[in-house]
Design a protein around this motif. Structure first.
Motif, PDB file in Angstrom:
ATOM      1  N   ASN A 156       7.440   6.116  19.085  1.00 58.50           N
ATOM      2  CA  ASN A 156       7.326   6.450  17.667  1.00 58.50           C
ATOM      3  C   ASN A 156       6.962   5.290  16.753  1.00 58.50           C
ATOM      4  O   ASN A 156       6.451   5.495  15.664  1.00 58.50           O
ATOM      5  CB  ASN A 156       8.659   7.039  17.185  1.00 58.50           C
ATOM      6  N   ALA A 157       7.281   4.056  17.153  1.00 53.36           N
ATOM      7  CA  ALA A 157       7.012   2.913  16.271  1.00 53.36           C
ATOM      8  C   ALA A 157       6.589   1.725  17.127  1.00 53.36           C
ATOM      9  O   ALA A 157       6.762   1.740  18.349  1.00 53.36           O
ATOM     10  CB  ALA A 157       8.263   2.562  15.476  1.00 53.36           C
ATOM     11  N   MET A 158       6.024   0.694  16.430  1.00 49.17           N
ATOM     12  CA  MET A 158       5.572  -0.518  17.132  1.00 49.17           C
ATOM     13  C   MET A 158       4.643  -0.159  18.280  1.00 49.17           C
ATOM     14  O   MET A 158       4.864  -0.566  19.423  1.00 49.17           O
ATOM     15  CB  MET A 158       6.776  -1.296  17.686  1.00 49.17           C
ATOM     16  N   VAL A 159       3.644   0.614  17.978  1.00 47.01           N
ATOM     17  CA  VAL A 159       2.795   1.098  19.055  1.00 47.01           C
ATOM     18  C   VAL A 159       1.322   1.065  18.643  1.00 47.01           C
ATOM     19  O   VAL A 159       0.987   1.383  17.507  1.00 47.01           O
ATOM     20  CB  VAL A 159       3.250   2.519  19.478  1.00 47.01           C
ATOM     21  N   ILE A 202       0.859  -1.199   0.000  1.00 45.36           N
ATOM     22  CA  ILE A 202       0.000   0.000   0.000  1.00 45.36           C
ATOM     23  C   ILE A 202       0.895   1.249   0.000  1.00 45.36           C
ATOM     24  O   ILE A 202       0.657   2.213  -0.725  1.00 45.36           O
ATOM     25  CB  ILE A 202      -0.956  -0.011   1.218  1.00 45.36           C
ATOM     26  N   ILE A 203       1.971   1.190   0.790  1.00 48.72           N
ATOM     27  CA  ILE A 203       2.871   2.347   0.881  1.00 48.72           C
ATOM     28  C   ILE A 203       3.613   2.561  -0.441  1.00 48.72           C
ATOM     29  O   ILE A 203       3.647   3.679  -0.968  1.00 48.72           O
ATOM     30  CB  ILE A 203       3.882   2.132   2.031  1.00 48.72           C
ATOM     31  N   THR A 204       4.178   1.493  -0.984  1.00 45.43           N
ATOM     32  CA  THR A 204       5.049   1.680  -2.155  1.00 45.43           C
ATOM     33  C   THR A 204       4.250   1.813  -3.455  1.00 45.43           C
ATOM     34  O   THR A 204       4.652   2.534  -4.352  1.00 45.43           O
ATOM     35  CB  THR A 204       6.051   0.519  -2.309  1.00 45.43           C
ATOM     36  N   ALA A 223      -5.947   1.182   9.980  1.00 49.25           N
ATOM     37  CA  ALA A 223      -6.530   1.351   8.645  1.00 49.25           C
ATOM     38  C   ALA A 223      -7.927   1.980   8.708  1.00 49.25           C
ATOM     39  O   ALA A 223      -8.391   2.582   7.736  1.00 49.25           O
ATOM     40  CB  ALA A 223      -6.623  -0.004   7.940  1.00 49.25           C
ATOM     41  N   HIS A 224      -8.591   1.841   9.862  1.00 52.84           N
ATOM     42  CA  HIS A 224     -10.008   2.236   9.905  1.00 52.84           C
ATOM     43  C   HIS A 224     -10.251   3.743   9.725  1.00 52.84           C
ATOM     44  O   HIS A 224     -11.129   4.114   8.941  1.00 52.84           O
ATOM     45  CB  HIS A 224     -10.665   1.747  11.207  1.00 52.84           C
ATOM     46  N   ALA A 231      -0.670   3.303   7.039  1.00 49.43           N
ATOM     47  CA  ALA A 231       0.113   2.067   6.876  1.00 49.43           C
ATOM     48  C   ALA A 231       1.553   2.280   7.351  1.00 49.43           C
ATOM     49  O   ALA A 231       2.151   1.376   7.944  1.00 49.43           O
ATOM     50  CB  ALA A 231       0.086   1.622   5.413  1.00 49.43           C
ATOM     51  N   ARG A 232       2.101   3.476   7.087  1.00 51.59           N
ATOM     52  CA  ARG A 232       3.496   3.745   7.498  1.00 51.59           C
ATOM     53  C   ARG A 232       3.671   3.674   9.016  1.00 51.59           C
ATOM     54  O   ARG A 232       4.775   3.491   9.503  1.00 51.59           O
ATOM     55  CB  ARG A 232       3.937   5.136   7.015  1.00 51.59           C
ATOM     56  N   THR A 233       2.574   3.847   9.763  1.00 49.19           N
ATOM     57  CA  THR A 233       2.687   3.841  11.231  1.00 49.19           C
ATOM     58  C   THR A 233       2.434   2.454  11.830  1.00 49.19           C
ATOM     59  O   THR A 233       2.522   2.291  13.046  1.00 49.19           O
ATOM     60  CB  THR A 233       1.671   4.819  11.878  1.00 49.19           C
TER      61      THR A 233
END
Ligand SMILES: Cc1cc2nc3c(=O)[nH]c(=O)nc-3n(C[C@H](O)[C@H](O)[C@H](O)COP(=O)(O)OP(=O)(O)OC[C@H]3O[C@@H](n4cnc5c(N)ncnc54)[C@H](O)[C@@H]3O)c2cc1C
Length: 296
Positions: A187-190, A82-84, A124-125, A97-99
């Motif tokens: 910032n990530a994995m959250v 989805i990102i690329t 995504a929602h 999606a990047r998060t």
């Protein structure tokens, strides 16, 4: 088509028709796509379904294509793709999606799986709600399209019947800017403490919103959407693309916060979530409006 894995029967359809037939024959079967939610449930022994329905061999699910003015996003397209591949056409969903998780989770995890899990915190929602997306569900009884706003029916519950599978999500590429904001404890994995998405639809002079992690289900802030669309129209701003009056941003933020119904939990208090939502709503509107002005 049936094997056994750790005491669970394993259904492995090779085509979409076989998958739908298998779900009709075994409505209690749990679909597994990327497995990033399902495997956690299994590994922690929170759930041990009698049947697993492995959808990874159904190649149709991993496709996306333009179709009649919208993008048909197969339920098995990963966040990484989805990102690329869709960052330009589905910017709100790509931002969300990047998060998501880590690169490994984004390589396996899918928007279809996020919908299947229907967590109020799923990333995504909010962009799917803001973009007025529709979820295409299919069973041997036929195909139906469910507006995202009607898909979430309770905490981790959705509108699918036991014999239905998600085939695709239908999203109209934006006529205007989209934004996604997420607050987490790092910032990530959250998992989101609160999330918000905004889509401006200048072609129909409407605004779409999506609130995440601040109510029993993901939801739209309908009064905020209506206020914003009307305020922009009354001030002639859709056409002039003039500066956004502060009062519009403030009122919009208040109405978004009013639409939330959060709880206190380990990730944050209800009060913090309401405050965070109003800040995110105002920022998202300013960013989106600046994009709209620049595009003009
Ligand atoms: C370490 C880690 C970090 C994570 N971080 C995030 C995050 O930041 N944000 C976030 O939103 N999520 C996060 N998740 C949760 C998960 O990655 C997402 O919910 C992801 O979208 C699930 O997709 P999947 O394809 O892996 O789903 P799966 O695990 O395969 O399935 C999830 C659910 O959907 C159902 N399902 C799958 N496909 C279908 C279908 N076609 N039709 C009907 N039902 C179906 C399954 O039965 C299951 O109930 C994280 C998970 C982990 C393990």
């Amino acid at each position: 088509m049936v094997g056994t894995l750790c005491g669970m029967e394993f259904l492995q359809p090779a085509t979409w028709a076989e998958a739908v037939a298998a779900k009709a024959a075994y409505p209690q079967a749990m679909p597994i796509m990327g497995g990033t939610d399902v495997m956690v449930e299994l590994n922690f022994d929170r759930h041990r379904p009698e049947y697993l329905l492995d959808l990874t061999r159904v190649t149709d699910l991993a496709q996306w294509a333009p179709e009649n003015g919208h993008i048909r996003l197969g339920a098995g397209v990963s966040y990484s793709r989805i990102i690329t591949e869709l960052g330009g056409q589905l910017p709100g969903l790509a931002m969300a999606a990047r998060t998501v998780g880590s690169p490994q989770i984004r390589n396996r995890g899918t928007a279809g799986g996020n919908l299947g899990a229907a967590s109020p915190a799923g990333d995504a929602h909010p962009p799917l709600l803001a973009a007025f997306a529709e979820i295409e569900a299919e069973s041997v009884r036929g195909v139906r399209r469910i507006p995202a706003a009607e898909f979430y029916t309770g905490v981790k519950r959705h509108a699918l019947a036991p014999d239905e599978l998600i085939k695709a999500v239908l999203i109209t590429p934006p006529a205007g800017p989209q934004q996604f904001c997420k607050i987490g404890t790092r910032n990530a994995m959250v998992i989101a403490v609160a999330a918000f998405s905004l889509a401006l639809h200048p072609d129909r002079q409407e605004a779409g919103t999506g609130i995440g992690s601040a109510a029993p289900t993901p939801r739209r802030a309908v009064a905020a959407e209506q206020f914003l669309a009307r305020a922009l129209a009354e001030a002639g701003l859709w056409e002039s693309r003039g500066p956004l009056p502060d009062a519009i941003g403030r009122r919009f933020a208040d109405l978004v916060a009013d639409a939330a119904a959060p709880i206190d939990d380990v990730r944050g208090t209800a009060r913090y979530r309401v405050h965070a939502l109003s800040v995110m709503a105002r920022r998202a509107l300013v960013w989106a409006w600046n994009d709209y002005r620049e595009a003009g």
